[in-house]
Design a protein around this motif. Structure first.
Motif, PDB file in Angstrom:
ATOM      1  N   MET A   1     -26.726 -31.677  74.419  1.00 41.87           N
ATOM      2  CA  MET A   1     -27.924 -31.859  73.672  1.00 41.87           C
ATOM      3  C   MET A   1     -27.601 -31.939  72.290  1.00 41.87           C
ATOM      4  O   MET A   1     -26.885 -30.905  71.886  1.00 41.87           O
ATOM      5  CB  MET A   1     -28.826 -30.732  74.179  1.00 41.87           C
ATOM      6  N   TYR A   2     -28.250 -32.817  71.399  1.00 39.65           N
ATOM      7  CA  TYR A   2     -27.937 -33.039  70.083  1.00 39.65           C
ATOM      8  C   TYR A   2     -29.015 -32.203  69.403  1.00 39.65           C
ATOM      9  O   TYR A   2     -30.369 -32.374  69.631  1.00 39.65           O
ATOM     10  CB  TYR A   2     -27.765 -34.069  69.539  1.00 39.65           C
ATOM     11  N   ARG A   3     -28.605 -31.561  68.190  1.00 39.36           N
ATOM     12  CA  ARG A   3     -29.879 -30.785  67.579  1.00 39.36           C
ATOM     13  C   ARG A   3     -30.288 -31.622  66.438  1.00 39.36           C
ATOM     14  O   ARG A   3     -29.526 -32.505  65.698  1.00 39.36           O
ATOM     15  CB  ARG A   3     -29.238 -29.640  66.757  1.00 39.36           C
ATOM     16  N   THR A   4     -31.509 -31.952  66.133  1.00 37.09           N
ATOM     17  CA  THR A   4     -32.208 -32.420  65.051  1.00 37.09           C
ATOM     18  C   THR A   4     -32.447 -31.904  63.856  1.00 37.09           C
ATOM     19  O   THR A   4     -33.039 -30.538  64.042  1.00 37.09           O
ATOM     20  CB  THR A   4     -33.525 -33.315  65.412  1.00 37.09           C
ATOM     21  N   GLU A   5     -31.822 -32.305  62.795  1.00 37.23           N
ATOM     22  CA  GLU A   5     -31.970 -31.558  61.368  1.00 37.23           C
ATOM     23  C   GLU A   5     -33.037 -32.183  60.432  1.00 37.23           C
ATOM     24  O   GLU A   5     -32.949 -33.479  60.488  1.00 37.23           O
ATOM     25  CB  GLU A   5     -30.761 -31.438  60.764  1.00 37.23           C
ATOM     26  N   LYS A   6     -33.911 -31.882  59.665  1.00 34.63           N
ATOM     27  CA  LYS A   6     -34.837 -32.359  58.930  1.00 34.63           C
ATOM     28  C   LYS A   6     -34.201 -32.170  57.401  1.00 34.63           C
ATOM     29  O   LYS A   6     -33.901 -31.170  56.919  1.00 34.63           O
ATOM     30  CB  LYS A   6     -36.271 -31.684  58.984  1.00 34.63           C
ATOM     31  N   ILE A   7     -34.183 -33.398  56.724  1.00 37.56           N
ATOM     32  CA  ILE A   7     -33.577 -33.333  55.131  1.00 37.56           C
ATOM     33  C   ILE A   7     -34.723 -33.802  54.121  1.00 37.56           C
ATOM     34  O   ILE A   7     -35.185 -34.981  54.489  1.00 37.56           O
ATOM     35  CB  ILE A   7     -32.304 -34.350  55.222  1.00 37.56           C
ATOM     36  N   ASP A   8     -35.298 -33.123  53.598  1.00 34.39           N
ATOM     37  CA  ASP A   8     -36.236 -33.573  52.589  1.00 34.39           C
ATOM     38  C   ASP A   8     -35.589 -34.258  51.522  1.00 34.39           C
ATOM     39  O   ASP A   8     -34.499 -34.131  51.042  1.00 34.39           O
ATOM     40  CB  ASP A   8     -36.995 -32.178  52.068  1.00 34.39           C
ATOM     41  N   ILE A   9     -36.648 -34.778  50.586  1.00 28.85           N
ATOM     42  CA  ILE A   9     -35.958 -35.850  49.739  1.00 28.85           C
ATOM     43  C   ILE A   9     -35.463 -35.162  48.443  1.00 28.85           C
ATOM     44  O   ILE A   9     -34.458 -35.606  47.785  1.00 28.85           O
ATOM     45  CB  ILE A   9     -37.002 -36.605  49.129  1.00 28.85           C
ATOM     46  N   ALA A  10     -35.646 -33.593  48.277  1.00 29.95           N
ATOM     47  CA  ALA A  10     -34.999 -33.011  47.280  1.00 29.95           C
ATOM     48  C   ALA A  10     -33.702 -32.284  47.477  1.00 29.95           C
ATOM     49  O   ALA A  10     -33.099 -31.820  46.838  1.00 29.95           O
ATOM     50  CB  ALA A  10     -36.034 -31.923  46.787  1.00 29.95           C
ATOM     51  N   LEU A  28     -36.333 -37.066  56.048  1.00 31.40           N
ATOM     52  CA  LEU A  28     -35.546 -37.777  57.281  1.00 31.40           C
ATOM     53  C   LEU A  28     -35.070 -36.798  58.396  1.00 31.40           C
ATOM     54  O   LEU A  28     -34.742 -35.491  58.155  1.00 31.40           O
ATOM     55  CB  LEU A  28     -33.917 -38.256  56.899  1.00 31.40           C
ATOM     56  N   TYR A  29     -35.416 -37.245  59.685  1.00 35.85           N
ATOM     57  CA  TYR A  29     -34.905 -36.251  60.677  1.00 35.85           C
ATOM     58  C   TYR A  29     -33.523 -36.868  61.174  1.00 35.85           C
ATOM     59  O   TYR A  29     -33.534 -38.032  61.671  1.00 35.85           O
ATOM     60  CB  TYR A  29     -36.126 -36.507  61.759  1.00 35.85           C
ATOM     61  N   CYS A  30     -32.707 -36.146  61.271  1.00 31.95           N
ATOM     62  CA  CYS A  30     -31.065 -36.548  61.514  1.00 31.95           C
ATOM     63  C   CYS A  30     -30.576 -35.822  62.823  1.00 31.95           C
ATOM     64  O   CYS A  30     -30.620 -34.558  62.938  1.00 31.95           O
ATOM     65  CB  CYS A  30     -30.326 -36.566  60.643  1.00 31.95           C
ATOM     66  N   THR A  31     -29.888 -36.810  63.772  1.00 31.11           N
ATOM     67  CA  THR A  31     -29.206 -36.128  64.833  1.00 31.11           C
ATOM     68  C   THR A  31     -27.785 -36.724  64.817  1.00 31.11           C
ATOM     69  O   THR A  31     -27.780 -38.129  64.572  1.00 31.11           O
ATOM     70  CB  THR A  31     -29.762 -36.551  66.063  1.00 31.11           C
ATOM     71  N   GLY A  32     -26.742 -35.997  64.532  1.00 32.28           N
ATOM     72  CA  GLY A  32     -25.579 -36.105  64.638  1.00 32.28           C
ATOM     73  C   GLY A  32     -24.860 -35.820  63.167  1.00 32.28           C
ATOM     74  O   GLY A  32     -25.253 -34.900  62.655  1.00 32.28           O
ATOM     75  N   ILE A  34     -24.489 -35.844  59.505  1.00 25.74           N
ATOM     76  CA  ILE A  34     -25.496 -36.363  58.363  1.00 25.74           C
ATOM     77  C   ILE A  34     -24.587 -36.653  57.137  1.00 25.74           C
ATOM     78  O   ILE A  34     -25.036 -37.396  56.286  1.00 25.74           O
ATOM     79  CB  ILE A  34     -26.504 -35.072  57.931  1.00 25.74           C
ATOM     80  N   SER A  35     -23.317 -36.411  57.093  1.00 25.98           N
ATOM     81  CA  SER A  35     -22.419 -36.513  55.892  1.00 25.98           C
ATOM     82  C   SER A  35     -22.127 -38.240  55.919  1.00 25.98           C
ATOM     83  O   SER A  35     -21.813 -38.798  55.015  1.00 25.98           O
ATOM     84  CB  SER A  35     -20.952 -36.048  56.116  1.00 25.98           C
ATOM     85  N   LEU A  36     -22.466 -38.914  57.112  1.00 21.01           N
ATOM     86  CA  LEU A  36     -22.407 -40.321  56.997  1.00 21.01           C
ATOM     87  C   LEU A  36     -23.417 -41.027  56.183  1.00 21.01           C
ATOM     88  O   LEU A  36     -23.353 -42.099  55.669  1.00 21.01           O
ATOM     89  CB  LEU A  36     -22.694 -41.170  58.500  1.00 21.01           C
ATOM     90  N   LEU A  37     -24.560 -40.173  55.784  1.00 17.42           N
ATOM     91  CA  LEU A  37     -25.680 -40.648  54.860  1.00 17.42           C
ATOM     92  C   LEU A  37     -24.949 -40.985  53.515  1.00 17.42           C
ATOM     93  O   LEU A  37     -25.555 -41.937  52.819  1.00 17.42           O
ATOM     94  CB  LEU A  37     -26.759 -39.697  54.716  1.00 17.42           C
ATOM     95  N   LEU A  38     -24.037 -40.457  53.140  1.00 16.89           N
ATOM     96  CA  LEU A  38     -23.471 -40.446  51.778  1.00 16.89           C
ATOM     97  C   LEU A  38     -22.118 -41.329  52.001  1.00 16.89           C
ATOM     98  O   LEU A  38     -21.654 -41.554  50.785  1.00 16.89           O
ATOM     99  CB  LEU A  38     -22.900 -39.090  51.315  1.00 16.89           C
ATOM    100  N   GLU A  39     -21.982 -41.877  52.914  1.00 17.36           N
ATOM    101  CA  GLU A  39     -20.730 -42.939  53.061  1.00 17.36           C
ATOM    102  C   GLU A  39     -21.131 -44.375  52.764  1.00 17.36           C
ATOM    103  O   GLU A  39     -22.306 -44.662  53.029  1.00 17.36           O
ATOM    104  CB  GLU A  39     -20.158 -42.675  54.243  1.00 17.36           C
ATOM    105  N   GLU A 128     -37.604 -41.482  59.910  1.00 18.69           N
ATOM    106  CA  GLU A 128     -38.455 -40.541  58.845  1.00 18.69           C
ATOM    107  C   GLU A 128     -39.847 -40.147  59.653  1.00 18.69           C
ATOM    108  O   GLU A 128     -40.456 -39.404  59.043  1.00 18.69           O
ATOM    109  CB  GLU A 128     -39.053 -41.570  57.872  1.00 18.69           C
ATOM    110  N   TYR A 129     -39.583 -40.281  60.966  1.00 15.64           N
ATOM    111  CA  TYR A 129     -40.807 -39.596  61.754  1.00 15.64           C
ATOM    112  C   TYR A 129     -40.548 -38.508  62.537  1.00 15.64           C
ATOM    113  O   TYR A 129     -39.430 -38.220  62.864  1.00 15.64           O
ATOM    114  CB  TYR A 129     -41.400 -40.887  62.854  1.00 15.64           C
ATOM    115  N   PRO A 130     -41.477 -37.490  62.705  1.00 18.59           N
ATOM    116  CA  PRO A 130     -41.042 -36.388  63.531  1.00 18.59           C
ATOM    117  C   PRO A 130     -40.604 -36.878  65.027  1.00 18.59           C
ATOM    118  O   PRO A 130     -40.887 -37.791  65.649  1.00 18.59           O
ATOM    119  CB  PRO A 130     -42.485 -35.555  63.563  1.00 18.59           C
TER     120      PRO A 130
END
Length: 286
Positions: A1-10, A28-32, A34-39, A128-130
């Motif tokens: 089971m993977y945890r979903t993390e919420k990242i706000d625009i700030a 953004l609701y992210c599972t996995g 999240i460092s890939l967002l910056l690559e 971007e959706y819950p």
């Protein structure tokens, strides 16, 4: 089971490349991972109604990007999106799936296994959706701005006149991303969208290494020795080697393959940078 993390625009984890687009998602609701967002990553999109040519190109594009260490972004939809992610996983790379629904409502259901394989391989799924929000007709076009916004460049593999990939390409252009389109048969409804994108200024994707060079990624494929091929592609390659160059008709006679398959695979091999056409003959690329 993977945890979903919420990242706000700030948040510092929210990528600037997405923050700076028009109408960025507020969260953004992210599972996995999240460092890939910056690559630096590349989006690969296309129609759900694909041809064998489109499937092969999507698989190869995803694989080559992965071999060069570039994460592949797509929508986890049926067709070209899924094949680009399949190719990336074959290349032992990372995928970023952007959904038009909440992560727990991911669809189509038949691609849930692909999503889970991507997460297991260290990839990321974003929305971007819950988590429990269902998709609707409006959420899919909206998610396309996130695919392009997270991408350094966007590749459109196949697209008909009504393909949502053309919406993604429009967002990419508005966001200042380079749009690449794979040329196709002018008589094919599956390629008309890509051919029109090229007419209107998109970069024709002829050799994948051109894309890698343009985004500053090292080529992951060795350029010396015999390439790692199998099946029909290997038969065509060996025919070209034996004859020191050959016409398509000579390859068809030599290999026993059908004309349509040879023409399709020659195009794919040209994109891979393995062969090139000149004056009606096929030669090994130098």
């Amino acid at each position: 089971m993977y945890r979903t993390e919420k990242i706000d625009i700030a948040s510092a984890e929210y990528p600037d490349k997405l923050r700076n687009i028009h109408n960025p998602p507020k969260q953004l609701y992210c599972t996995g991972d999240i460092s890939l967002l910056l690559e630096p990553s590349v989006g690969v999109v296309g129609s759900r109604r694909y041809t064998l040519y489109g499937k092969n190109v999507a698989l190869m594009t995803g694989r080559r990007l992965a071999e060069a260490g570039v994460p592949v972004i797509s929508g986890l939809a049926l067709g070209i999106d899924a094949f680009s992610h399949e190719g990336a996983l074959e290349g032992e790379g990372k995928i970023i799936g952007v959904l038009g629904s909440g992560i727990e409502r991911m669809g189509p259901e038949r691609n849930r296994g692909l999503m889970n394989r991507g997460l297991k391989a260290g990839g990321l799924v974003v929305s971007e959706y819950p988590p429990y929000q269902d998709a609707n007709k409006g959420t899919f076009p909206q998610r396309n701005r996130i695919i392009s916004g997270l991408s350094e460049a966007l590749v459109v593999v196949e697209a008909g006149m009504e393909s949502g990939s053309l919406i993604t390409a429009k967002f990419a252009s508005e966001q200042g991303r380079t749009v690449y389109a794979v040329p196709g048969n002018i008589n094919s409804g599956s390629s008309i969208g890509c051919n029109l994108l090229i007419r209107d200024g998109a970069v024709p994707l002829v050799i994948i290494d051109d894309l890698l060079r343009d985004i500053g990624a090292a080529s992951g494929r060795m350029n010396t020795g015999t390439p790692d091929l199998e099946g029909d592609e290997l038969a065509i390659y060996e025919s070209v080697v034996r004859n020191n160059g050959a016409t398509c008709d000579e390859i068809i006679w030599d290999t026993g393959l059908s004309a349509s398959l040879v023409n399709s695979l020659i195009t794919v091999m040209e994109i891979k940078g393995l062969v090139e056409s000149y004056a009606g003959r096929i030669y090994l690329s130098r």
